[in-house]
Design a protein around this motif. Structure first.
Motif, PDB file in Angstrom:
ATOM      1  N   UNK A  98     -17.413 -24.670 -44.425  1.00  7.22           N
ATOM      2  CA  UNK A  98     -16.025 -24.223 -44.373  1.00  7.22           C
ATOM      3  C   UNK A  98     -15.322 -24.919 -43.213  1.00  7.22           C
ATOM      4  N   UNK A  99     -14.172 -25.534 -43.491  1.00 11.87           N
ATOM      5  CA  UNK A  99     -13.384 -26.182 -42.442  1.00 11.87           C
ATOM      6  C   UNK A  99     -12.621 -25.107 -41.681  1.00 11.87           C
ATOM      7  N   UNK A 100     -13.184 -24.688 -40.558  1.00 12.48           N
ATOM      8  CA  UNK A 100     -12.560 -23.637 -39.759  1.00 12.48           C
ATOM      9  C   UNK A 100     -11.223 -24.111 -39.210  1.00 12.48           C
ATOM     10  N   UNK A 101     -11.144 -25.387 -38.855  1.00 12.76           N
ATOM     11  CA  UNK A 101      -9.891 -25.922 -38.323  1.00 12.76           C
ATOM     12  C   UNK A 101      -9.785 -27.401 -38.612  1.00 12.76           C
ATOM     13  N   UNK A 102      -8.558 -27.847 -38.840  1.00 12.29           N
ATOM     14  CA  UNK A 102      -8.201 -29.257 -38.912  1.00 12.29           C
ATOM     15  C   UNK A 102      -6.829 -29.357 -38.257  1.00 12.29           C
ATOM     16  N   UNK A 103      -6.796 -29.788 -37.016  1.00 18.23           N
ATOM     17  CA  UNK A 103      -5.577 -29.737 -36.216  1.00 18.23           C
ATOM     18  C   UNK A 103      -5.125 -31.137 -35.810  1.00 18.23           C
ATOM     19  N   UNK A 104      -3.823 -31.378 -35.902  1.00 18.46           N
ATOM     20  CA  UNK A 104      -3.216 -32.633 -35.462  1.00 18.46           C
ATOM     21  C   UNK A 104      -2.942 -32.541 -33.968  1.00 18.46           C
ATOM     22  N   UNK A 105      -3.614 -33.364 -33.185  1.00 19.84           N
ATOM     23  CA  UNK A 105      -3.495 -33.322 -31.725  1.00 19.84           C
ATOM     24  C   UNK A 105      -2.880 -34.624 -31.211  1.00 19.84           C
ATOM     25  N   UNK A 106      -2.096 -34.504 -30.139  1.00 24.04           N
ATOM     26  CA  UNK A 106      -1.479 -35.679 -29.532  1.00 24.04           C
ATOM     27  C   UNK A 106      -2.432 -36.396 -28.590  1.00 24.04           C
ATOM     28  N   UNK A 107      -3.533 -35.726 -28.210  1.00 30.26           N
ATOM     29  CA  UNK A 107      -4.505 -36.332 -27.305  1.00 30.26           C
ATOM     30  C   UNK A 107      -5.845 -35.631 -27.502  1.00 30.26           C
TER      31      UNK A 107
END
Length: 306
Positions: A98-107
């Motif tokens: 399960x993909x608990x998180x997939x977050x777009x981060x600037x760094x």
């Protein structure tokens, strides 16, 4: 073929399972593959490269999460002040995929990762352990016992921090496989124009991955069917480490050292200001350095090392 057009990276097994679950009278998987091959939807040479891996997994959800960054992806339009690159942060449950998180981060910095982890912990609870590589912000390949401010924070939350062997990405095989899937099904097919748009696309794809996409390692079930949130709630106030009456308590000074037996012993700069416990072992002169229940180092008075 119509379903393949919607999901160009899905193979015969996934297409077969999706259509079968909808009540479609579908031929065998081998026939589905033959249809894809006949219509030029499959490269035989590329298919031969993907031999099955020997799989190992934890017995229950939230026993282990795998955390990593999927490199960086260029942004083709800067409309929200988010910079020119997106760094996808991925967190995967080892048992269920399960993909608990997939977050777009600037760094890829510690404050950014910690902020996203707090959001994830509030939603899904705390895992028992997290596996990451040896790179910052969760590892220190050049020493310091492998501890960072992020790993110390996780330990204080009661989350064990595990690291893959250097130069052995297969240790995090599920995360690596997830990254290949993310690239094949989204990143190689879509230009990310801004950080906000990237997050919208990530949320949409993550929903498909967790809820609709059959997973071969799960017997063609979807990850969401094998996952449930942790019963360990995220504490809004960080707990203080607990020690027993036989522990020798010391505070880590501004140099990352503790005083013991008229000497200074180096622990880690990541632990500056923390209270640690020194616990005697069965070997005379050897003490374990602990942060609560977690063993983080050793003092050996026999040779003066720590």
């Amino acid at each position: 073929l119509a379903e393949r057009e919607k999901h160009p990276a899905w193979g015969a097994r996934k297409l077969h399972e999706v259509l079968r679950s909808r009540g479609v009278k579908i031929p065998a998987v081998s026939t589905v593959h033959a249809i894809l091959l006949r219509h030029g939807r499959v490269d035989p040479g590329e298919s031969a490269k993907h031999a099955p891996w020997q799989r190992f997994e934890r017995e229950r959800p939230n026993s282990l999460w795998q955390m990593d960054f999927k490199g960086h992806v260029p942004l083709h339009r800067r409309s929200d002040g988010g910079g020119t690159r997106c760094h996808p942060l991925t967190i995967l449950d080892d048992h269920s995929r399960f993909a608990v998180a997939l977050r777009a981060c600037a760094n890829e910095q510690e404050p950014t990762v910690r902020g996203h982890l707090i959001d994830v912990f509030r939603r899904f609870g705390l895992p028992e352990a997290m596996l990451a590589d040896n790179a910052p912000p969760w590892g220190t390949p050049m020493g310091e016992l492998g501890h960072t401010k992020l790993s110390v924070w996780l330990l204080r939350l009661g989350v064990r921090v595990l690291h893959g062997r250097p130069c052995h990405p297969q240790t995090q095989g599920k995360a690596e496989r997830f990254h290949r899937t993310l690239k094949a099904e989204l990143l190689s097919r879509t230009e990310l124009r801004s950080m906000n748009e990237a997050q919208d696309l990530f949320d949409l794809w993550r929903g498909t991955y967790n809820l609709k996409r059959p997973h071969q390692a799960l017997g063609m079930r979807v990850p969401a069917s094998c996952y449930q949130p942790s019963s360990r709630a995220y504490p809004e106030t960080l707990p203080e480490p607990e020690y027993g009456p036989e522990d020798i308590i010391r505070s880590v000074n501004t140099d990352g050292m503790v005083s013991f037996r008229a000497r200074k012993w180096y622990v880690s700069e990541a632990l500056i200001g923390q209270r640690v416990g020194l616990r005697a072992t069965t070997t005379d002169g050897v003490y374990r350095i602990c942060l609560g229940p977690h063993h983080i180092g050793t003092i050996d008075q026999r040779d003066g090392s720590s």
